[in-house]
Each structure stands twice: as structure tokens, then as C-alpha cells.
Design a protein around this motif. Structure first.
Motif, PDB file in Angstrom:
ATOM      1  N   HIS A  48      46.390  34.159  42.963  1.00  6.47           N
ATOM      2  CA  HIS A  48      46.011  33.023  43.803  1.00  6.47           C
ATOM      3  C   HIS A  48      44.524  32.676  43.683  1.00  6.47           C
ATOM      4  N   GLY A  49      43.798  33.344  42.801  1.00  3.32           N
ATOM      5  CA  GLY A  49      42.405  32.983  42.571  1.00  3.32           C
ATOM      6  C   GLY A  49      41.436  33.409  43.651  1.00  3.32           C
ATOM      7  N   TYR A  50      41.761  34.476  44.387  1.00  6.64           N
ATOM      8  CA  TYR A  50      40.793  35.019  45.342  1.00  6.64           C
ATOM      9  C   TYR A  50      39.849  36.006  44.660  1.00  6.64           C
ATOM     10  N   ILE A  51      40.254  36.512  43.526  1.00  6.14           N
ATOM     11  CA  ILE A  51      39.382  37.213  42.584  1.00  6.14           C
ATOM     12  C   ILE A  51      39.676  36.597  41.217  1.00  6.14           C
ATOM     13  N   ALA A  52      38.932  36.971  40.190  1.00  6.77           N
ATOM     14  CA  ALA A  52      39.127  36.377  38.865  1.00  6.77           C
ATOM     15  C   ALA A  52      40.600  36.423  38.466  1.00  6.77           C
ATOM     16  N   ARG A  53      41.141  35.273  38.072  1.00  2.40           N
ATOM     17  CA  ARG A  53      42.570  35.182  37.770  1.00  2.40           C
ATOM     18  C   ARG A  53      42.969  36.029  36.564  1.00  2.40           C
ATOM     19  N   ASP A  54      42.029  36.300  35.674  1.00  2.00           N
ATOM     20  CA  ASP A  54      42.380  37.153  34.536  1.00  2.00           C
ATOM     21  C   ASP A  54      42.312  38.636  34.890  1.00  2.00           C
ATOM     22  N   GLY A  55      41.882  38.960  36.125  1.00  2.00           N
ATOM     23  CA  GLY A  55      41.837  40.343  36.571  1.00  2.00           C
ATOM     24  C   GLY A  55      40.777  41.188  35.904  1.00  2.00           C
ATOM     25  N   LYS A  56      39.734  40.541  35.381  1.00  2.00           N
ATOM     26  CA  LYS A  56      38.722  41.267  34.622  1.00  2.00           C
ATOM     27  C   LYS A  56      37.331  41.054  35.220  1.00  2.00           C
ATOM     28  N   ASN A  57      36.435  42.014  34.906  1.00  2.00           N
ATOM     29  CA  ASN A  57      35.028  41.917  35.282  1.00  2.00           C
ATOM     30  C   ASN A  57      34.859  41.684  36.785  1.00  2.00           C
ATOM     31  N   SER A  59      33.718  42.921  40.515  1.00  2.00           N
ATOM     32  CA  SER A  59      32.760  43.800  41.191  1.00  2.00           C
ATOM     33  C   SER A  59      33.296  44.201  42.559  1.00  2.00           C
ATOM     34  N   ALA A  60      32.660  45.203  43.162  1.00  2.00           N
ATOM     35  CA  ALA A  60      33.017  45.599  44.523  1.00  2.00           C
ATOM     36  C   ALA A  60      32.809  44.426  45.477  1.00  2.00           C
ATOM     37  N   PHE A  61      31.749  43.650  45.257  1.00  2.00           N
ATOM     38  CA  PHE A  61      31.506  42.485  46.115  1.00  2.00           C
ATOM     39  C   PHE A  61      32.623  41.453  45.965  1.00  2.00           C
ATOM     40  N   ASP A  62      33.113  41.269  44.736  1.00  2.00           N
ATOM     41  CA  ASP A  62      34.225  40.338  44.525  1.00  2.00           C
ATOM     42  C   ASP A  62      35.445  40.768  45.341  1.00  2.00           C
ATOM     43  N   LEU A  63      35.721  42.070  45.344  1.00  2.00           N
ATOM     44  CA  LEU A  63      36.872  42.577  46.104  1.00  2.00           C
ATOM     45  C   LEU A  63      36.663  42.381  47.600  1.00  2.00           C
ATOM     46  N   ILE A  64      35.464  42.669  48.074  1.00  2.00           N
ATOM     47  CA  ILE A  64      35.172  42.497  49.504  1.00  2.00           C
ATOM     48  C   ILE A  64      35.399  41.045  49.916  1.00  2.00           C
ATOM     49  N   ARG A  65      34.814  40.136  49.177  1.00  2.00           N
ATOM     50  CA  ARG A  65      34.954  38.709  49.483  1.00  2.00           C
ATOM     51  C   ARG A  65      36.409  38.273  49.392  1.00  2.00           C
ATOM     52  N   GLY A  66      37.132  38.750  48.363  1.00  2.00           N
ATOM     53  CA  GLY A  66      38.521  38.361  48.184  1.00  2.00           C
ATOM     54  C   GLY A  66      39.428  38.896  49.265  1.00  2.00           C
ATOM     55  N   LEU A  67      39.242  40.150  49.668  1.00  2.00           N
ATOM     56  CA  LEU A  67      40.068  40.745  50.721  1.00  2.00           C
ATOM     57  C   LEU A  67      39.880  40.022  52.049  1.00  2.00           C
ATOM     58  N   LYS A  68      38.665  39.622  52.330  1.00  2.00           N
ATOM     59  CA  LYS A  68      38.406  38.894  53.578  1.00  2.00           C
ATOM     60  C   LYS A  68      39.040  37.512  53.551  1.00  2.00           C
ATOM     61  N   ALA A  69      38.875  36.792  52.430  1.00  2.00           N
ATOM     62  CA  ALA A  69      39.384  35.419  52.347  1.00  2.00           C
ATOM     63  C   ALA A  69      40.898  35.373  52.225  1.00  2.00           C
ATOM     64  N   CYS A  70      41.474  36.279  51.439  1.00  2.00           N
ATOM     65  CA  CYS A  70      42.915  36.236  51.175  1.00  2.00           C
ATOM     66  C   CYS A  70      43.730  36.775  52.335  1.00  2.00           C
ATOM     67  N   TYR A  71      43.319  37.928  52.883  1.00  2.00           N
ATOM     68  CA  TYR A  71      44.133  38.613  53.895  1.00  2.00           C
ATOM     69  C   TYR A  71      43.525  38.628  55.296  1.00  2.00           C
ATOM     70  N   GLY A  72      42.289  38.156  55.425  1.00  2.00           N
ATOM     71  CA  GLY A  72      41.665  38.152  56.747  1.00  2.00           C
ATOM     72  C   GLY A  72      41.177  39.519  57.180  1.00  2.00           C
ATOM     73  N   LEU A  73      40.868  40.419  56.224  1.00  2.00           N
ATOM     74  CA  LEU A  73      40.367  41.735  56.599  1.00  2.00           C
ATOM     75  C   LEU A  73      38.949  41.622  57.152  1.00  2.00           C
ATOM     76  N   SER A  74      38.620  42.500  58.088  1.00  2.00           N
ATOM     77  CA  SER A  74      37.266  42.531  58.621  1.00  2.00           C
ATOM     78  C   SER A  74      36.300  42.995  57.541  1.00  2.00           C
ATOM     79  N   THR A  75      35.034  42.678  57.731  1.00  4.51           N
ATOM     80  CA  THR A  75      34.031  43.111  56.759  1.00  4.51           C
ATOM     81  C   THR A  75      34.000  44.631  56.618  1.00  4.51           C
ATOM     82  N   PRO A  76      33.988  45.409  57.737  1.00  5.07           N
ATOM     83  CA  PRO A  76      33.987  46.874  57.577  1.00  5.07           C
ATOM     84  C   PRO A  76      35.201  47.392  56.810  1.00  5.07           C
ATOM     85  N   LEU A  77      36.386  46.834  57.066  1.00 10.54           N
ATOM     86  CA  LEU A  77      37.585  47.291  56.365  1.00 10.54           C
ATOM     87  C   LEU A  77      37.524  46.919  54.888  1.00 10.54           C
ATOM     88  N   ALA A  78      37.116  45.698  54.593  1.00 10.27           N
ATOM     89  CA  ALA A  78      37.016  45.263  53.196  1.00 10.27           C
ATOM     90  C   ALA A  78      35.981  46.085  52.429  1.00 10.27           C
TER      91      ALA A  78
END
Length: 265
Positions: A48-57, A59-78
């Protein structure tokens, strides 16, 4: 040989956008060369394009931002999930999704919809067994509460912590043993999604099984769904504990039924 007109356009994914879907966070399946893992949550984020669609490159910051935007996780949990994941994988630089599937790092045997990693293989298989998906959904329907389903005038059937426990007990009997750390990871994974998609039907609480089927079987979000609350770390701990308590009770009842007198104590 040319492709039939009905065939989806073959294309490359670069970044968050998809040249075919054309809409922000529209679903598009992985293309040839894209990287994926045995984790439905992260694969769905890529699809769904919340992180790079090719699944490559990634970062931890990309995952944090994606988890918050896609699933609504809190910042501490992400932050916890992303940073601890990188630590477990012993990674500092960016990663590709397939690296998350390193066997017995974050990934574990007794997956609900994937086969165990073959002996001698470093990474877990990413293919989803649709028969296992069907059994997972059946575990929810088997334990259906009163007030759910067509008989109660509602087309939804909900999966709750007890249903997840039923599925986990079944898979842990079918598969190779997993240690206590990976058992906790397995419960936590499902505890997160139980909270993200919590829905009420009459007096029952859970997540619609068709949402679960779509997510875990096709790595795709429900149509039109957006996070409507923030999912925090303590809530995940509570749901994971509920799954464990239900599992322990099921194992105890099974032991008693099999004549184990010590289980009654």
C-alpha cells in the motif's frame, strides 16, 4: 509473446508511489524483483506504499513512520518495534524486507499461515498457504459467540483473543517447538492487529474475520479502512496476555480430558 489485455500491467516499484495504481496508498501486489518477508504487517505496508513498495532500502525511521500512518500505532510502540527489530537483526544500515525473515531472529516457526523454515535454510518461506488461512478463519467460526453471524442478523463474525489462542495452540502442536521469546513475539503480533481493528457486534468484541483473511491471506488492507484510534504498547501487552491466558486454559482442559490428574491442580 504479448500479454492479454486483462493482465495487470507489469511495472517497477520505486519509492512509495505506484505508476499503475496512481492513488496514494492504493493496493498493488509486489512485482518481479520486489522484496518481501514472512511478515504480513510489513508486506501490507509495502503493498500500500506506506514504506517503499519494492521493499528495499528501508530505515528504522521509515518503519516507524509507516507503522504509525498505516496502522495507527503510537510513537512509543512504533519506535519499540522498529528499533528492537533492527537490534535483533543486528542491523545498523537500511534493510530489505526479506532480511526480516531471517530464521529464529524475529521470525519463528509455528506461523499461522506459513510453513516452518526448512532445515538448513537461513530465511523463512514467504509463500502463504491458503489452506492454513482457511483453518485460521475456521478457528474463529468454531468459537463464534452468540450474536455473531447471519443467524443473528449480522454478516460479520469476529475473531477475538480466544480464537487467536485456539489457532496458536493448534499450530504449536502441528509445528516444531518454539522458545518462550518467539512464543511471546507470536502472541504480540496478533495482539497488535486485534487492537488495530477492534470492532463491536452486539455484546461481542473482536476483528471481522474477512478483514483478517484479506490481511493475512492477501497482505492487503480492508477497502476504505483508515486508523480511527492510536494503538499503544500497554494495550498490546494486555491483548498478548489475554491470548496467553486463553492458550494456557485450553492446554489445561486438553490435559484434563486426556487423564492428566496434575493438570487439575
Amino acid at each position: 509473446m504479448s500479454l492479454p489485455q486483462s493482465h495487470p500491467a507489469v511495472h517497477q516499484h520505486k519509492g512509495l508511489s505506484c505508476p499503475v495504481s496512481g492513488k496514494l496508498h492504493e493496493y498493488c501486489p509486489p512485482q518481479a524483483g520486489d522484496s518481501r518477508s514472512a511478515c504480513p504487517a510489513l508486506n501490507t505496508m509495502a503493498n500500500h506504499g506506506y514504506i517503499a513498495r519494492d521493499g528495499k532500502n528501508i530505515s528504522a525511521f521509515d518503519l516507524i513512520r509507516g507503522l504509525k500512518a498505516c496502522y495507527g500505532l503510537s510513537t512509543p510502540l512504533a519506535v519499540f518495534l522498529s528499533v528492537v527489530g533492527f537490534i535483533i537483526l543486528k542491523k545498523v544500515r537500511n534493510i530489505s524486507l526479506f532480511e526480516i525473515g531471517k530464521h529464529n531472529a524475529i521470525e519463528h516457526d509455528a506461523s499461522l499461515v506459513h510453513h516452518d523454515t526448512p532445515q538448513g535454510q537461513e530465511y523463512a518461506p514467504i509463500d502463504i498457504d491458503q489452506t492454513l488461512v482457511g483453518r485460521l478463519i475456521a478457528d474463529a467460526k468454531t468459537g463464534r459467540e452468540q450474536g455473531e453471524g447471519p443467524e443473528a442478523g449480522d454478516t460479520r463474525i469476529l475473531m477475538d483473543a480466544t480464537d487467536v489462542a485456539r489457532a496458536r495452540v493448534r499450530r504449536e502442536k502441528e509445528c516444531r517447538p518454539i522458545d518462550s521469546v518467539h512464543a511471546e513475539i507470536a502472541r504480540g503480533e496478533m495482539g497488535i492487529i486485534l487492537g488495530v481493528w477492534e470492532t463491536k457486534t452486539h455484546d461481542n468484541v473482536g476483528i471481522p474475520v474477512e478483514w483478517m483473511r484479506r490481511w493475512i491471506g492477501s497482505e492487503r488492507l480492508p477497502d476504505g479502512w483508515k486508523p480511527d484510534h492510536v494503538q499503544g504498547l500497554l494495550d498490546v501487552v494486555k491483548r498478548s496476555k489475554a491470548i496467553r491466558t486463553a492458550m494456557d486454559e485450553m492446554k489445561k482442559n486438553e490435559a484434563i480430558a486426556n487423564g492428566d490428574e496434575k493438570a487439575k491442580l
